[in-house]
Scaffold this motif. Structure first.
Motif, PDB file in Angstrom:
ATOM      1  N   LEU A  88       0.464  -0.979   0.556  1.00 35.43           N
ATOM      2  CA  LEU A  88       0.149   0.214  -0.413  1.00 35.43           C
ATOM      3  C   LEU A  88       1.047   1.050  -0.146  1.00 35.43           C
ATOM      4  O   LEU A  88       0.238   2.916  -0.990  1.00 35.43           O
ATOM      5  CB  LEU A  88      -0.953  -0.217   1.362  1.00 35.43           C
ATOM      6  N   LEU A  89       1.977   1.515   1.050  1.00 38.44           N
ATOM      7  CA  LEU A  89       2.742   2.275   0.780  1.00 38.44           C
ATOM      8  C   LEU A  89       3.586   2.673  -0.826  1.00 38.44           C
ATOM      9  O   LEU A  89       3.877   3.571  -0.930  1.00 38.44           O
ATOM     10  CB  LEU A  89       4.009   2.264   2.246  1.00 38.44           C
ATOM     11  N   GLU A  90       4.059   1.390  -1.348  1.00 35.41           N
ATOM     12  CA  GLU A  90       4.321   1.955  -2.424  1.00 35.41           C
ATOM     13  C   GLU A  90       3.430   2.887  -4.029  1.00 35.41           C
ATOM     14  O   GLU A  90       4.309   3.459  -4.432  1.00 35.41           O
ATOM     15  CB  GLU A  90       4.806   0.482  -3.100  1.00 35.41           C
ATOM     16  N   ILE A  91       2.227   2.396  -3.879  1.00 35.63           N
ATOM     17  CA  ILE A  91       1.141   3.117  -4.245  1.00 35.63           C
ATOM     18  C   ILE A  91       0.944   4.401  -4.522  1.00 35.63           C
ATOM     19  O   ILE A  91       0.819   4.980  -5.049  1.00 35.63           O
ATOM     20  CB  ILE A  91       0.466   2.003  -4.410  1.00 35.63           C
ATOM     21  N   LEU A  92       0.971   4.589  -2.145  1.00 30.85           N
ATOM     22  CA  LEU A  92       0.668   6.315  -2.170  1.00 30.85           C
ATOM     23  C   LEU A  92       1.799   7.147  -3.061  1.00 30.85           C
ATOM     24  O   LEU A  92       2.683   6.869  -2.709  1.00 30.85           O
ATOM     25  CB  LEU A  92       0.381   5.975  -1.036  1.00 30.85           C
ATOM     26  N   ALA A  93       0.621   8.524  -3.143  1.00 30.08           N
ATOM     27  CA  ALA A  93       1.745   9.681  -2.737  1.00 30.08           C
ATOM     28  C   ALA A  93       0.856  10.711  -2.206  1.00 30.08           C
ATOM     29  O   ALA A  93      -0.261  10.498  -2.550  1.00 30.08           O
ATOM     30  CB  ALA A  93       1.680   9.645  -4.813  1.00 30.08           C
ATOM     31  N   ARG A 120       2.900  14.979  -5.593  1.00 33.85           N
ATOM     32  CA  ARG A 120       2.742  13.336  -6.206  1.00 33.85           C
ATOM     33  C   ARG A 120       4.092  12.840  -6.264  1.00 33.85           C
ATOM     34  O   ARG A 120       4.162  11.655  -7.064  1.00 33.85           O
ATOM     35  CB  ARG A 120       2.184  14.137  -7.932  1.00 33.85           C
ATOM     36  N   ALA A 121       4.338  13.800  -4.898  1.00 27.54           N
ATOM     37  CA  ALA A 121       5.572  12.778  -4.101  1.00 27.54           C
ATOM     38  C   ALA A 121       5.615  11.227  -3.345  1.00 27.54           C
ATOM     39  O   ALA A 121       4.540  11.312  -3.273  1.00 27.54           O
ATOM     40  CB  ALA A 121       7.548  13.210  -3.390  1.00 27.54           C
ATOM     41  N   PRO A 122       6.341  10.609  -3.304  1.00 27.59           N
ATOM     42  CA  PRO A 122       6.164   9.480  -2.693  1.00 27.59           C
ATOM     43  C   PRO A 122       5.933  10.146  -1.547  1.00 27.59           C
ATOM     44  O   PRO A 122       5.984  11.007  -0.754  1.00 27.59           O
ATOM     45  CB  PRO A 122       7.428   8.489  -2.735  1.00 27.59           C
ATOM     46  N   LEU A 123       5.387   8.668  -0.192  1.00 27.83           N
ATOM     47  CA  LEU A 123       4.943   8.954   1.487  1.00 27.83           C
ATOM     48  C   LEU A 123       6.044   7.927   1.937  1.00 27.83           C
ATOM     49  O   LEU A 123       5.895   6.874   1.410  1.00 27.83           O
ATOM     50  CB  LEU A 123       3.825   8.740   1.292  1.00 27.83           C
ATOM     51  N   SER A 124       6.149   8.176   2.790  1.00 28.62           N
ATOM     52  CA  SER A 124       6.930   7.016   3.423  1.00 28.62           C
ATOM     53  C   SER A 124       6.113   7.329   5.414  1.00 28.62           C
ATOM     54  O   SER A 124       5.365   8.237   5.711  1.00 28.62           O
ATOM     55  CB  SER A 124       8.199   7.938   4.375  1.00 28.62           C
ATOM     56  N   ASP A 125       7.125   5.941   5.511  1.00 29.13           N
ATOM     57  CA  ASP A 125       5.748   5.861   6.767  1.00 29.13           C
ATOM     58  C   ASP A 125       6.752   6.539   8.326  1.00 29.13           C
ATOM     59  O   ASP A 125       7.907   5.852   8.800  1.00 29.13           O
ATOM     60  CB  ASP A 125       5.808   4.206   7.405  1.00 29.13           C
ATOM     61  N   ALA A 126       6.117   7.178   8.713  1.00 27.79           N
ATOM     62  CA  ALA A 126       6.860   7.877   9.937  1.00 27.79           C
ATOM     63  C   ALA A 126       5.973   7.791  11.148  1.00 27.79           C
ATOM     64  O   ALA A 126       6.347   8.893  12.811  1.00 27.79           O
ATOM     65  CB  ALA A 126       7.149   9.319   9.708  1.00 27.79           C
TER      66      ALA A 126
END
Length: 60
Positions: A7-12, A17-23
């Protein structure tokens, strides 16, 4: 509860529109935009990312 890796790979970021990281921490689950210009932090509520720019926290 961490987000699934797939899921994290497809979220932006909806703003740039940049990728998101889980913090996520125990107190504040959130996803952070990886763009240096944007950097918005989106909350995760009940395991569901809230990807609304109006709900995002601006970087300090």
């Amino acid at each position: 509860m961490p987000l699934e890796a797939g899921l994290l790979e497809i979220l932006a970021c909806p703003a740039c529109r940049a990728p998101l990281s889980d913090a996520s921490t125990a107190e504040t689950p959130e996803l952070i935009c990886t763009s240096k210009d944007c950097g918005l932090a989106y909350p995760v509520r009940d395991g569901i990312p809230v990807l609304l720019v109006d709900e995002a926290r601006h970087p300090a």
